[in-house]
Design an enzyme around this catalytic site. Structure first.
Site, PDB file in Angstrom:
ATOM      1  N   GLY A 153      42.816  49.221  43.379  1.00  0.00           N
ATOM      2  CA  GLY A 153      42.840  47.719  44.063  1.00  0.00           C
ATOM      3  C   GLY A 153      41.214  47.209  44.172  1.00  0.00           C
ATOM      4  CB  SER A 154      39.563  44.593  46.066  1.00  0.00           C
ATOM      5  OG  SER A 154      40.523  43.462  45.578  1.00  0.00           O
TER       6      SER A 154
END
Length: 484
Positions: A213-214
């Protein structure tokens, strides 16, 4: 001698010679094979005929040995077994050994040739078992375990200056002492563990790769500042990124989590602060996957032989992507995969001004008298970015902690940098998203710690799943324990 008797004599002679040849072949050429065969019961009898050596945390044993009264005279015991299981692994009379118990099996059972003394051979005495001293800080380990309790997840804390593993937590955990023996109760405990749907025997901290993810945006940001200084001269220059970002060659656009965030044409600092997908997806397309792969591999991705000394699962940055997939990989989705150990390495390199030290979980091996037989020194893994780029990323990550999505991790008296994130899970994000938190902290004396934490599942409602609220407290607890 008549012909029939001569034939019988020759037949018996051939059989004797064949038997002698077979015995010679086994004794001289196959002895080591049979001796090391795991199904050879003499191996277990020999291994557990005496107390095993210990695995040490902060110089104190977290393992032990207990008499059984059976053929296998001793079995392994564990102090705070579930707490340290991701470090020690298990040593079972039936099911073998894993983690440090497996890697240093010969040191711990006394069969390592380095443990032998001249008098041992003369007296036909088995060398006393040795010990394995770990780099783990008990305070950091306990803090992470307490913060993750009741959740499915993992966390890793590293010392950026040395690469030493200060804490490695995986929950739910298991008690390796429950099946260390060979009684029916041990078999029942093993069967129960194997059937547990939560798979507590998986070391999620280093043996399970999931979409990062981020937090992967730190890698993309590092690549942008390193390989495209004309387009990304610093973290405070505008990026000309549309919001939402139109995925190349499609009619779809990539939105941001918060549609009200100032992500249009945002700087890298603002993009970190609000976790703007558009900025990093565009950067991935601008740089191209080859450049991002190059940077990712400097941080440790795609390394199939990362041994610390236990081998970690490979973290993956994919290749052969089309442009839309390339954009999605730039925000840590598509086929990106990472372990918490890998993401802790990313944070560690940034915190250490661009130098990544190889993670290490063991300081020293000692013999039965405490004399060192092997010590391990910190070694450099790579230099992913220059000190200038690293400090720019540090600055952007500090903004995340002071006024962005990671404010919950602020610690009085410490300088903290962070990157929060959630990662989609399942087809069309049908599963509960993973909550990630990537962070580092520094105290006034300059001592640092880097932490990556993930919560895969908790009691929080799906809408409440976020890196800052779920995984952030785990990282905060470990950083405080390391530096305060």
């Amino acid at each position: 001698m008549n012909r029939p008797l001569r034939r019988v004599a020759v037949c018996f002679l051939v059989m004797v010679l064949a038997l002698m040849g077979r015995a010679t072949w086994i004794q001289f050429f196959k002895a080591d094979t049979y001796r090391s065969d795991p199904h050879n019961p003499r191996l277990a009898i020999d291994r557990y005929s005496h107390p095993l050596g210990n695995i040490l945390v902060d110089g104190a044993p977290v393992t032990g040995s207990a008499k059984t009264g059976g053929t296998l005279a001793y079995k392994r015991t564990y102090t705070d077994g579930p707490l340290y299981a991701p470090i020690t692994g298990f040593s079972s009379q039936i099911y073998g050994s894993t983690q440090l118990e497996g890697v240093y099996r010969e040191v711990l059972d006394g069969s390592d040739s380095r443990l032998a003394r001249p008098s041992d051979a003369l007296l036909r005495k088995r060398p006393k078992a040795g010990d394995v001293s770990t780099t783990v800080d008990a305070r950091v380990q306990k803090a992470g375990y307490a913060a993750l309790k009741g959740k499915k997840g993992a966390a890793v804390a590293l010392d950026p200056a040395t690469g030493k593993v200060l804490g490695m937590v995986s929950t739910p955990s298991y008690d390796p002492g429950a099946f260390a023996g060979s009684a029916p109760a041990d078999r029942a405990a093993w069967d129960k563990l194997e059937k547990d749907k939560n798979k507590p025997n998986i070391n999620r901290a280093m043996r399970q790769s999931l979409a990062p993810g981020s937090p992967f945006k730190v890698v993309v940001g590092a690549a942008a500042l390193t390989y495209a200084p004309g387009t990304y001269p610093d973290v405070d220059s505008r990026t000309d990124a549309d919001s939402p970002y139109p995925l190349p060659g499609t009619k779809r656009s990539l939105p941001n989590e918060d549609p009200t965030a100032p992500c249009e044409d945002a700087t890298l600092r603002v993009a970190f602060q609000y976790s703007c997908n558009n900025v990093f997806a565009k950067a991935a397309n601008t740089l191209g996957q080859d450049k991002i792969q190059q940077m990712a591999e400097k941080f440790g991705f795609n390394d199939p032989k990362l041994d610390i000394p236990v081998r970690a699962a490979k973290s993956v940055y994919p290749t052969g992507m089309d442009k839309p997939s390339e954009a999605m990989s730039g925000i840590g989705q598509y086929n990106d995969m990472a372990t918490p150990l890998q993401m802790a390495m990313v944070a560690s390199a940034v915190a250490n001004d661009g130098t990544l030290m190889k993670p290490m979980m063991v300081d020293e091996l000692t013999d039965g008298s405490g004399t060192s037989i092997q010590s391990f020194q910190p070694t450099q893994y790579s230099k992913p970015v220059t000190p200038t780029v690293a400090r720019s990323l540090q600055s952007a990550m500090r903004t995340v902690a002071t006024s962005g999505t990671g404010t919950s991790v602020q610690i009085p008296g410490l300088t903290v940098g962070a990157k929060t994130g959630t990662a989609q899970n399942g087809v069309n994000n049908s599963g509960t998203p993973y909550a990630w938190f990537l962070s580092w902290a520094k105290n006034p004396d300059g001592k640092k710690v880097a932490v990556a934490s993930i919560v895969q599942q908790s009691d929080a409602a799906r809408a409440e799943v976020s890196g800052g609220s779920l995984a952030g407290p785990v990282a905060k607890a470990m950083m405080k324990a390391a530096l305060q």
